[in-house]
Scaffold this active site. Structure first.
Site, short mmCIF file in Angstrom:
data_model
loop_
_atom_site.label_atom_id
_atom_site.label_comp_id
_atom_site.label_asym_id
_atom_site.label_seq_id
_atom_site.Cartn_x
_atom_site.Cartn_y
_atom_site.Cartn_z
N THR A 132 0.82 -1.21 0.00
CA THR A 132 0.00 0.00 0.00
C THR A 132 0.86 1.26 0.00
OG1 THR A 132 -1.45 1.30 1.44
CG2 THR A 132 -0.13 -0.37 2.52
N TYR A 175 -1.82 -0.33 10.74
CA TYR A 175 -1.99 -0.90 9.40
C TYR A 175 -0.76 -0.59 8.54
CZ TYR A 175 -3.78 -1.35 4.58
OH TYR A 175 -3.95 -1.69 3.26
#
Ligand code: NAD
Length: 354
Positions: A132, A175
């Site tokens: 990501t 995350y």
């Protein structure tokens, strides 16, 4: 026992019932590959994607309901694979803040399970990882951006093409940390164990079969809210910018990297829509209003780690594979809107009959 080199050997997709995973599975099965999915169906709605895949491809796709946290299940799934596409994840920054240990176990430990299974049981199989843009953290400070109309843009003209892979890592939020750790493990297993790994650091992917909610999948969430007439909360001032990539183009990119693994192994690529497909939250609201009517919204505080501006430099991936996004944001948004509007209408008629 099936030989991983055989044509019948499946391409494994962890998280293959999820939004990006099921679009990838559909693409692979359509071109004739066998696909084996490992997914614990944790994401609300993805059972529907599983049924959609089975209805389209029958036995060409097998689905194992299982968890990447379970090393035995992972070994059983990957040991005969032709390749492994690892997408299973806890995907929301918000949930990672609530449950950082679960987030770590799924994203970091789960990825290590996949790597170890490949290293010990199928070391010739290419392994691609869904990373990501969050690994780059906030990236630029308030003094490095300027507001132009409804959007931020960086002052540094060097960022006109977007953020390249040379940007420093700055893992932010649980995350960001768990995906960043996984990203680095995957990259390093390519170096130290010679596995055929590649990392795709994705920006915002959108399109059909995305069950977006407030915590993840913001474009789908905005469109759905508009269709339902539900008010939206904008965290921050709405001028934050992302580049968006239509899921069919994202699937093309994954396949381009996989099909050229001898050239792409050991590489990290940023993957997004690039500067031509950058949009701010407020601009998206205007676009949706043109499709669905006015969208009621209010503002709340910025969320931790939210980037005021992130646009992908897609140059490295384009140079390595020839890949380019083909879907304009306007066309992609119409595609997503059409799919969500169809589902919404079906839901309403089921409710009316009940
Ligand atoms: N969608 C995006 O814009 C985007 C951007 C950057 C990175 N990513 C990454 O891409 C991947 C796919 O994202 P997505 O948008 O398709 O999300 P998604 O939530 O639709 O798909 C994730 C899938 O993983 C499954 N899963 C969750 N925990 C699991 C576990 N412990 N074991 C097995 N399966 C599990 C879920 O049931 C779901 O089907 C994720 O790794 C995500 O971090 C997505």
């Amino acid at each position: 026992m099936m030989d991983p080199a055989s044509n019948q050997a499946p391409i494994v997709i962890t998280g293959g019932c999820g939004f990006i995973g099921c679009n990838l599975a559909d693409r692979l099965a359509t071109r004739g590959d066998h696909v084996s999915i490992l997914d614990n169906l944790a994401r609300a709605g993805v059972r529907e994607n599983a049924q959609w895949l089975k209805s389209r491809h029958g036995d060409r796709i097998t689905i194992t309901v299982g968890d990447v946290r379970d090393p035995i299940t992972v070994i059983d799934t990957v040991k005969h694979a032709k390749a492994v596409l690892h997408l299973a994840a806890q995907v929301a920054v918000t949930s990672s803040l609530d449950s950082p240990v679960d987030d770590f176990e799924i994203n970091a430990r789960g990825t290590l399970n996949v790597l170890e299974a490949v290293r010990l049981h199928n070391p010739g199989a290419p392994l691609l990882f869904a990373s990501t843009n969050k690994v780059y953290g906030r990236l630029i400070g308030d003094d490095a951006i300027t507001r132009m109309g409804q959007r931020y843009q960086p002052i540094d003209p060097g960022l006109a093409q977007g953020v390249s892979e040379s940007a420093p890592l700055d893992l932010y939020s649980p995350y960001g940390c768990s995906k960043g750790a996984a990203d680095q493990y995957v990259h390093d297993y390519g170096r130290v164990y010679g596995l055929k790994t590649a990392v795709l650091r994705m920006s915002c992917i959108y399109g059909p079969r995305q069950f977006g909610n407030e915590d993840q999948g913001w474009i789908a969430h905005f469109v759905l809210s508009a269709l339902r007439g539900a008010p939206l909360t904008i965290y921050g001032d709405g001028c934050q910018v992302r580049d968006a990539l239509y899921v069919a183009d994202a699937a093309d990119a994954w396949l381009a990297v996989l099909d050229r693994i001898d050239a792409t192994r050991g590489r990290v690529f940023n993957l997004g829509g690039g500067p031509a497909n950058a949009i701010s939250l407020l601009e998206l609201i205007d676009d949706i209003a043109r499709l669905s009517g006015p969208v009621s919204h209010s503002f709340s505080d910025w969320r931790p780690g939210d980037q005021p501006w992130y646009v992908t430099d897609i140059g490295a991936l384009a140079n390595a594979t020839g890949w380019q996004p083909r879907t304009s944001f306007a066309d992609g948004l119409r595609g997503l809107h059409g799919w969500l509007a169809g589902r919404f209408a079906e839901q309403r008629s089921r409710e009316a009959l009940a």
